[in-house]
Design an enzyme around this catalytic site. Structure first.
Site, PDB file in Angstrom:
ATOM      1  CB  THR A   1      -4.741  -9.039   6.034  1.00 40.05           C
ATOM      2  OG1 THR A   1      -4.815  -8.195   4.876  1.00 40.05           O
ATOM      3  CG2 THR A   1      -5.455  -8.378   7.184  1.00 40.05           C
TER       4      THR A   1
ATOM      5  N   GLY B   1       8.189   5.868  -3.491  1.00 34.24           N
ATOM      6  CA  GLY B   1       8.287   6.048  -2.039  1.00 34.24           C
ATOM      7  C   GLY B   1       7.012   6.559  -1.401  1.00 34.24           C
TER       8      GLY B   1
ATOM      9  CG  ASP C   1       2.011  -4.022  -2.576  1.00 37.71           C
ATOM     10  OD1 ASP C   1       0.907  -3.611  -2.195  1.00 37.71           O
ATOM     11  OD2 ASP C   1       3.030  -3.955  -1.870  1.00 37.71           O
TER      12      ASP C   1
HETATM   13  C1  GLA Z   1       3.408  -3.463   1.679  1.00 37.79           C
HETATM   14  C2  GLA Z   1       3.715  -4.899   1.224  1.00 37.79           C
HETATM   15  C3  GLA Z   1       2.422  -5.716   1.090  1.00 37.79           C
HETATM   16  C4  GLA Z   1       1.532  -5.602   2.312  1.00 37.79           C
HETATM   17  C5  GLA Z   1       1.373  -4.133   2.734  1.00 37.79           C
HETATM   18  C6  GLA Z   1       0.626  -3.992   4.025  1.00 37.79           C
HETATM   19  O1  GLA Z   1       2.739  -2.772   0.680  1.00 37.79           O
HETATM   20  O2  GLA Z   1       4.378  -4.888  -0.013  1.00 37.79           O
HETATM   21  O3  GLA Z   1       2.738  -7.073   0.817  1.00 37.79           O
HETATM   22  O4  GLA Z   1       2.008  -6.384   3.354  1.00 37.79           O
HETATM   23  O5  GLA Z   1       2.631  -3.487   2.861  1.00 37.79           O
HETATM   24  O6  GLA Z   1      -0.682  -4.392   3.867  1.00 37.79           O
END
Ligand code: GLA
Length: 390
Positions: free
Chosen positions: A41, A130, A180
């Site tokens: 999202t 990972g 993140d």
């Molecule tokens: C990875 C990306 C995030 C997000 C998630 C899915 O972690 O780094 O920015 O898009 O996938 O929610």
């Protein structure tokens, strides 16, 4: 008295002194994350609900007068890897590859925000790599705080999150969103972070699973994942194409009540992507409502619906996650879902504390029965966000 295991911050500081023959000027660290709900999202201007893990990446740092950036990483085996030293002034996308691109990309982007001097960095951490728990963003956020700290700067955290995203997108080459970095920089302990990516507004929502007799079990499926291998980028491109066809800035602008009429306007291949994003945003809002009302025990079905949507509509789940989710549910989990970008990494399960052992046994046994790698499980408690350690 026996001393406990060393923290990543203490390890990074010790290794810095050993390598450079002087103490670091400071140590900064940043956590990995679990996203309770709200997957894919973020780059659709939507809602996310992460919390920080206790696992962290620490960076011990000191300035260098010659403008060079050196980066060393302490491995689990006690061995140290050294990236090729590079002049900060020479940094440009493509100049550094491999793991060294993550810290170098942060130094590259920070040049535009007042940080131009060189530095020695020594990294140590315990965020599983990972595993879809955001170890690379924890590293980038810790490096960002370290370089900014050495320069005596303390910008607003949402700004740092955006700069780190730019380094990841433009220097590392992973087209990731803001989830993140925002989680690592802005989460606080004992809370989940309800973040609206479009407005940049955040709310710390109390999250005390133990008070409800529950826990969040992380299942690292040990099927390793990457956000740079095309699957992530193709989903993102599909969302952007759908938004363009609909004439809206982002899929965030589709309300769940308008879903059917919206899907009717789109080509078949884009409909499942849109369905996932629109329903997932709605699930985040429903989850937040339940948490605000102290009804964590009712969140499970939303987690499981998120998994089904990621598996069947967004198609980013993977076999080990599907097996783990199903096994956890059959052993009494209230809800379970894959987390992160997908194609490998971790799942979570919301589990009554007294069923922890049953769920763990069921997941491990089902993976063994299907000749899958034995997963690693641990209970995750919302922990502190990034900051200075010493
Ligand atoms: C990875 C990306 C995030 C997000 C998630 C899915 O972690 O780094 O920015 O898009 O996938 O929610």
């Amino acid at each position: 008295m026996t001393s406990g295991p060393q923290t990543p911050a203490a390890k990074a500081a010790g290794e810095f002194t050993r390598l450079h023959g002087r103490a670091p000027a400071g140590v900064w660290s940043a956590p990995g994350r679990v996203n309770l709900i709200g997957e894919h999202t973020d780059y659709n201007d939507g809602y996310v609900l992460p919390f920080a893990l206790p696992h962290r990446i620490a960076v011990a740092a000191a300035p260098r007068a010659d403008g060079m950036l050196t980066v060393s990483t302490l491995g689990d085996d006690g061995g140290c890897q050294h990236a090729e030293p590079v002049a900060v002034a020479d940094l440009a996308p493509g100049v550094v590859s491999g793991w060294g691109a993550y810290p170098a990309g942060v130094a590259w982007v920070l040049r535009d925000h007042g940080v131009r001097t060189g530095a020695d960095l020594v990294i140590a951490g315990d965020v599983p790599a990972g595993a879809g728990l955001s170890s690379s963003h924890a590293l980038e956020c810790a490096v960002a705080l370290a370089l900014l700290g050495l320069a005596g700067l303390s910008p607003e955290r949402p700004d740092i999150a955006r700069w780190v995203q730019r380094s990841e997108n433009d220097f590392v080459g992973a087209p990731t969103g803001l989830l993140d970095q925002t989680a690592s920089l802005m989460c606080v302990s004992a809370h989940v972070l309800f973040h609206d990516v479009r407005s940049g507004k955040s709310e710390q929502v109390p999250f005390d699973a133990a008070a409800s007799g529950l826990e969040v079990l992380v299942i690292d499926t040990r099927a390793s994942h990457s956000n740079t291998d095309g699957g992530y980028a193709s989903r993102r491109a599909g969302c952007e194409r759908a938004a363009a066809l609909l004439g809206i800035p982002a899929l965030r602008d589709v309300d769940v009540t308008e879903l059917a009429e919206t899907l009717a306007k789109l080509p078949d291949e884009l409909r499942p992507l849109v369905r996932h994003i629109v329903t997932e945003n709605d699930r985040v809002l429903q989850t937040v409502e339940l948490l605000r009302a102290g009804r964590l025990t009712e969140v499970g079905p939303l987690l499981s619906a998120s998994h089904a949507s990621l598996r069947d509509d967004y198609r980013v789940s993977w076999k080990e996650a599907d097996v783990a989710v199903e096994a956890a549910m059959s052993a009494g989990a209230l809800g379970a879902r894959m987390i992160g970008g997908g194609f490998g990494g971790s799942a979570i399960a919301l589990v009554p504390v007294d069923l922890h052992d049953d769920v763990e046994r069921a997941v491990v046994a089902e993976c063994a029965a299907r000749s899958l790698t034995r997963p690693r499980l641990f209970t995750a408690v919302p922990s502190a966000g990034a900051g200075r350690d010493s």
